[in-house]
Design a protein around this motif. Structure first.
Motif, PDB file in Angstrom:
ATOM      1  N   TYR A  30      -3.885  -0.771  -4.746  1.00 28.59           N
ATOM      2  CA  TYR A  30      -3.294  -1.808  -3.895  1.00 28.59           C
ATOM      3  C   TYR A  30      -4.099  -3.098  -3.978  1.00 28.59           C
ATOM      4  O   TYR A  30      -3.532  -4.188  -4.111  1.00 28.59           O
ATOM      5  CB  TYR A  30      -3.246  -1.297  -2.452  1.00 28.59           C
ATOM      6  CG  TYR A  30      -2.945  -2.349  -1.420  1.00 28.59           C
ATOM      7  CD1 TYR A  30      -1.678  -2.921  -1.332  1.00 28.59           C
ATOM      8  CD2 TYR A  30      -3.926  -2.760  -0.515  1.00 28.59           C
ATOM      9  CE1 TYR A  30      -1.401  -3.889  -0.376  1.00 28.59           C
ATOM     10  CE2 TYR A  30      -3.660  -3.718   0.443  1.00 28.59           C
ATOM     11  CZ  TYR A  30      -2.396  -4.283   0.513  1.00 28.59           C
ATOM     12  OH  TYR A  30      -2.132  -5.242   1.461  1.00 28.59           O
ATOM     13  N   GLU A  31      -5.409  -2.990  -3.928  1.00 25.62           N
ATOM     14  CA  GLU A  31      -6.250  -4.182  -4.033  1.00 25.62           C
ATOM     15  C   GLU A  31      -6.067  -4.859  -5.388  1.00 25.62           C
ATOM     16  O   GLU A  31      -5.931  -6.088  -5.471  1.00 25.62           O
ATOM     17  CB  GLU A  31      -7.720  -3.806  -3.828  1.00 25.62           C
ATOM     18  CG  GLU A  31      -8.068  -3.427  -2.402  1.00 25.62           C
ATOM     19  CD  GLU A  31      -9.560  -3.165  -2.215  1.00 25.62           C
ATOM     20  OE1 GLU A  31     -10.331  -3.422  -3.174  1.00 25.62           O
ATOM     21  OE2 GLU A  31      -9.951  -2.714  -1.123  1.00 25.62           O
ATOM     22  N   ARG A  71      -5.830   2.823  -2.379  1.00 22.98           N
ATOM     23  CA  ARG A  71      -6.375   1.561  -1.886  1.00 22.98           C
ATOM     24  C   ARG A  71      -6.900   0.707  -3.037  1.00 22.98           C
ATOM     25  O   ARG A  71      -6.694  -0.518  -3.062  1.00 22.98           O
ATOM     26  CB  ARG A  71      -7.495   1.835  -0.884  1.00 22.98           C
ATOM     27  CG  ARG A  71      -8.211   0.582  -0.369  1.00 22.98           C
ATOM     28  CD  ARG A  71      -7.314  -0.266   0.496  1.00 22.98           C
ATOM     29  NE  ARG A  71      -7.942  -1.534   0.850  1.00 22.98           N
ATOM     30  CZ  ARG A  71      -7.443  -2.400   1.722  1.00 22.98           C
ATOM     31  NH1 ARG A  71      -6.304  -2.134   2.332  1.00 22.98           N
ATOM     32  NH2 ARG A  71      -8.062  -3.529   1.982  1.00 22.98           N
ATOM     33  N   ASP A  72      -7.558   1.345  -3.996  1.00 21.56           N
ATOM     34  CA  ASP A  72      -8.038   0.609  -5.174  1.00 21.56           C
ATOM     35  C   ASP A  72      -6.869  -0.064  -5.902  1.00 21.56           C
ATOM     36  O   ASP A  72      -6.944  -1.235  -6.278  1.00 21.56           O
ATOM     37  CB  ASP A  72      -8.744   1.554  -6.151  1.00 21.56           C
ATOM     38  CG  ASP A  72     -10.037   2.129  -5.606  1.00 21.56           C
ATOM     39  OD1 ASP A  72     -10.646   1.499  -4.716  1.00 21.56           O
ATOM     40  OD2 ASP A  72     -10.442   3.205  -6.089  1.00 21.56           O
ATOM     41  N   THR A  76      -8.237   5.329  -6.219  1.00 21.92           N
ATOM     42  CA  THR A  76      -7.507   5.622  -4.991  1.00 21.92           C
ATOM     43  C   THR A  76      -6.317   4.676  -4.846  1.00 21.92           C
ATOM     44  O   THR A  76      -6.242   3.631  -5.505  1.00 21.92           O
ATOM     45  CB  THR A  76      -8.409   5.465  -3.764  1.00 21.92           C
ATOM     46  OG1 THR A  76      -8.773   4.077  -3.624  1.00 21.92           O
ATOM     47  CG2 THR A  76      -9.670   6.310  -3.902  1.00 21.92           C
ATOM     48  N   LEU A  80      -7.164  -8.436   3.295  1.00 23.44           N
ATOM     49  CA  LEU A  80      -7.737  -8.034   2.014  1.00 23.44           C
ATOM     50  C   LEU A  80      -9.092  -8.671   1.766  1.00 23.44           C
ATOM     51  O   LEU A  80     -10.016  -8.027   1.226  1.00 23.44           O
ATOM     52  CB  LEU A  80      -6.786  -8.427   0.872  1.00 23.44           C
ATOM     53  CG  LEU A  80      -5.731  -7.407   0.445  1.00 23.44           C
ATOM     54  CD1 LEU A  80      -4.732  -8.063  -0.483  1.00 23.44           C
ATOM     55  CD2 LEU A  80      -6.376  -6.214  -0.242  1.00 23.44           C
ATOM     56  N   SER A 132       0.565   4.340  -2.731  1.00 20.16           N
ATOM     57  CA  SER A 132       0.340   5.741  -2.341  1.00 20.16           C
ATOM     58  C   SER A 132       1.358   6.642  -3.019  1.00 20.16           C
ATOM     59  O   SER A 132       1.039   7.771  -3.415  1.00 20.16           O
ATOM     60  CB  SER A 132       0.448   5.876  -0.817  1.00 20.16           C
ATOM     61  OG  SER A 132      -0.576   5.152  -0.174  1.00 20.16           O
ATOM     62  N   GLN A 185       0.830  -1.215   0.000  1.00 17.78           N
ATOM     63  CA  GLN A 185       0.000   0.000   0.000  1.00 17.78           C
ATOM     64  C   GLN A 185       0.863   1.262   0.000  1.00 17.78           C
ATOM     65  O   GLN A 185       0.547   2.222  -0.714  1.00 17.78           O
ATOM     66  CB  GLN A 185      -0.954  -0.006   1.198  1.00 17.78           C
ATOM     67  CG  GLN A 185      -1.768   1.267   1.321  1.00 17.78           C
ATOM     68  CD  GLN A 185      -3.273   1.050   1.232  1.00 17.78           C
ATOM     69  OE1 GLN A 185      -3.754  -0.079   1.268  1.00 17.78           O
ATOM     70  NE2 GLN A 185      -4.003   2.131   1.118  1.00 17.78           N
TER      71      GLN A 185
END
Length: 500
Positions: free
Chosen positions: A334-335, A331-332, A329, A497, A312, A308
């Motif tokens: 990273y997922e 987070r998006d 984002t 996750l 970022s 993550q």
């Protein structure tokens, strides 16, 4: 202080080895060129060139004067580093001296000839085109193993070309544990109702992907004065501490694949570039082995590039290169970078969990081939059956199945277990680096990678082949080699996750 006799004996041995090392480095450049730059029609000459270099380096290694130089050095009063150099040259000499030079040359020539055959077979989805030369390579490598040690299974002997110190029993134990503990985790992930973000579905221009790959290499600190980025059918890295090149490939429907492959190969290159300059041509200036090499690529790919904090940092660059991602984002991203695929046929594009089932499959098949328990013509069917058994999917083509990897065309039988060994070691090393570096996550998010580079160089790269693999791991981490850290990492990461 070392005596003059000690200095003379050691220096003579090292001078002989340096000539061999330079020939092998030159052969590596020719191999890189064949995969990246050489015109298709160049194969006959290139096969002869590589065969000649392989034969020459082998002859220099096994000549009578080399044995005399080894014996003189072994009887001298050596420092710890000098003793390690002699140990490594002795290991190479003892194996090579049992193998006829003609066989070494024939293997080299056949692998050069096999490369374009594999490329054509993959492009045409035609395993039968590749099968005859694969049979030839298997015969040659069995003969090679038999010369080295006919009393042991040939696959065990071949494995030691890539990992000489951990032992095939260790590889089997690690792979068995990964299969036992990852399969239930993969099943739990498959049953989870968590929706993982998929912001990179669509089409992404290959030129923009290449620009992004270069951005990633810039961000991570690649030394362009000693490296370059090119494309190849199968991504790889090669070179020396003065010239460590990386390659990648681009699929316009899979931008993450090119990015993670590039970061993976950067990990290999940063290890090579971290080897001491003043030990070039000596075992102290060469990487330990492929398990350790793979630990570096998997560390940068998975523990940095899929983290993550990295997303970022790096997402703004992605948005600069690709349109339509304004609302994505970190987070998006990273997922998406850590999504566990239930339909991924390709090893180099696999997630951290299912990746190891790809390795288990290849390990089982190539060992059965080498041991004579599997006929080459049976490979596509057995491959597809094992994909179904371990991953729940069946390739529709051999290009996406048993022809996807380049390794067998190189004659690299015994190589695949080092991928999982390296992944396991990556987690153990990263845990130690994280404990030693204050706020490593903050460093990554800020684009500050010097501390991580320095830790890896100090604890891994700078030693070259000073230590055996188990000793290097203990020196770097204070512990024996273990899968615990990788399995803890996988359970925690994917449990969070997928809300397990």
């Amino acid at each position: 202080m070392a005596s003059d006799a000690t200095v003379d004996a050691y220096d003579e041995l090292l001078e002989r080895y340096e000539r061999i090392s330079n020939i092998q480095s030159a052969a590596g450049v020719l191999s890189w060129d064949q995969e990246v730059m050489m015109p298709d029609g160049g194969t006959p000459a290139r096969s002869a060139q590589r065969s000649a270099l392989s034969a020459t380096s082998h002859e220099l290694l096994v000549e009578e004067d080399m044995e005399g130089a080894l014996e003189a050095a072994e009887s001298a009063d050596l420092s710890g580093e000098q003793a390690a150099v002699v140990r490594e040259i002795r290991r190479q000499y003892d194996r090579a001296a049992r193998v006829p030079t003609d066989l070494v040359a024939e293997i080299s020539q056949t692998t050069s000839e096999a490369l374009p055959v594999w490329k054509e077979a993959k492009a045409e989805d035609d395993f039968e085109t590749f099968a005859p030369i694969l049979e030839d390579l298997l015969d040659l490598k069995r003969e090679y193993a038999d010369h080295i040690d006919s009393s042991r299974p040939p696959y065990e002997v071949l494995f030691e070309d890539y990992e000489p110190y951990l032992g095939l029993d260790t590889a089997e134990r690690i792979l068995d544990r990964l299969r036992e503990e990852l399969v239930p985790l993969i099943d739990e992930v498959g049953e989870s109702d968590v929706e993982i973000a998929r912001p990179f579905d669509g089409t992404f221009d290959a030129d923009a992907q290449e620009a992004l790959a270069r951005d990633a290499l810039d961000t991570l600190g690649y030394d362009w004065e000693r490296g370059r980025l090119d494309t190849a059918p199968h991504p790889f890295s090669t070179g020396t501490q003065f010239d460590a090149r990386v390659t990648t490939r681009f699929d316009e429907e899979d931008p993450l694949g090119a990015l993670t492959s590039t970061i993976h190969e950067f990990g290999h290159a940063t290890y090579t570039l971290g080897l001491p300059d003043d030990e070039y041509g000596s075992p102290l200036g060469e990487s330990r082995n492929l398990s350790v090499h793979e630990s570096q690529s998997r560390l940068w790919e998975n523990h940095v590039g899929r983290s993550q904090p990295f997303w970022s940092l790096f997402l703004p660059k992605v948005k600069e290169r690709f349109s339509g991602l304004d609302d994505v984002t970190a987070r998006d991203a990273y997922e998406a970078a850590n999504r566990v695929y239930d339909d991924n046929l390709i090893r180099v594009e696999a997630d951290e969990l299912t990746y190891h089932m790809h390795i288990v499959l290849r390990f089982e098949i190539e060992r059965a081939l080498i041991e004579g328990d599997l006929d080459v013509r049976e490979v596509p069917q057995v491959w597809n059956d094992k994909m179904d058994e371990y991953l729940g999917i069946r390739p529709e083509t051999d290009a996406d199945g048993c022809l996807q990897d380049i390794h067998w065309s190189h004659g690299s039988f015994g190589y695949f277990p080092t991928y999982s060994l390296g992944s396991v070691l990556a987690a153990q090393l990263y845990e130690s680096a994280d404990a030693a570096i204050d706020d490593l996550d903050d460093d990554i998010e800020s684009g500050e990678f010097d501390a991580l580079h320095d830790w890896l160089t100090t604890n891994v790269h700078s030693h070259g082949q000073r230590y055996t693999t188990p000793d290097l791991i203990e020196e770097a981490t204070g512990e024996a080699f273990t899968a615990d850290y990788f399995l803890d990492h996988a359970t925690a990461k994917y449990g969070a996750l997928y809300d397990l």
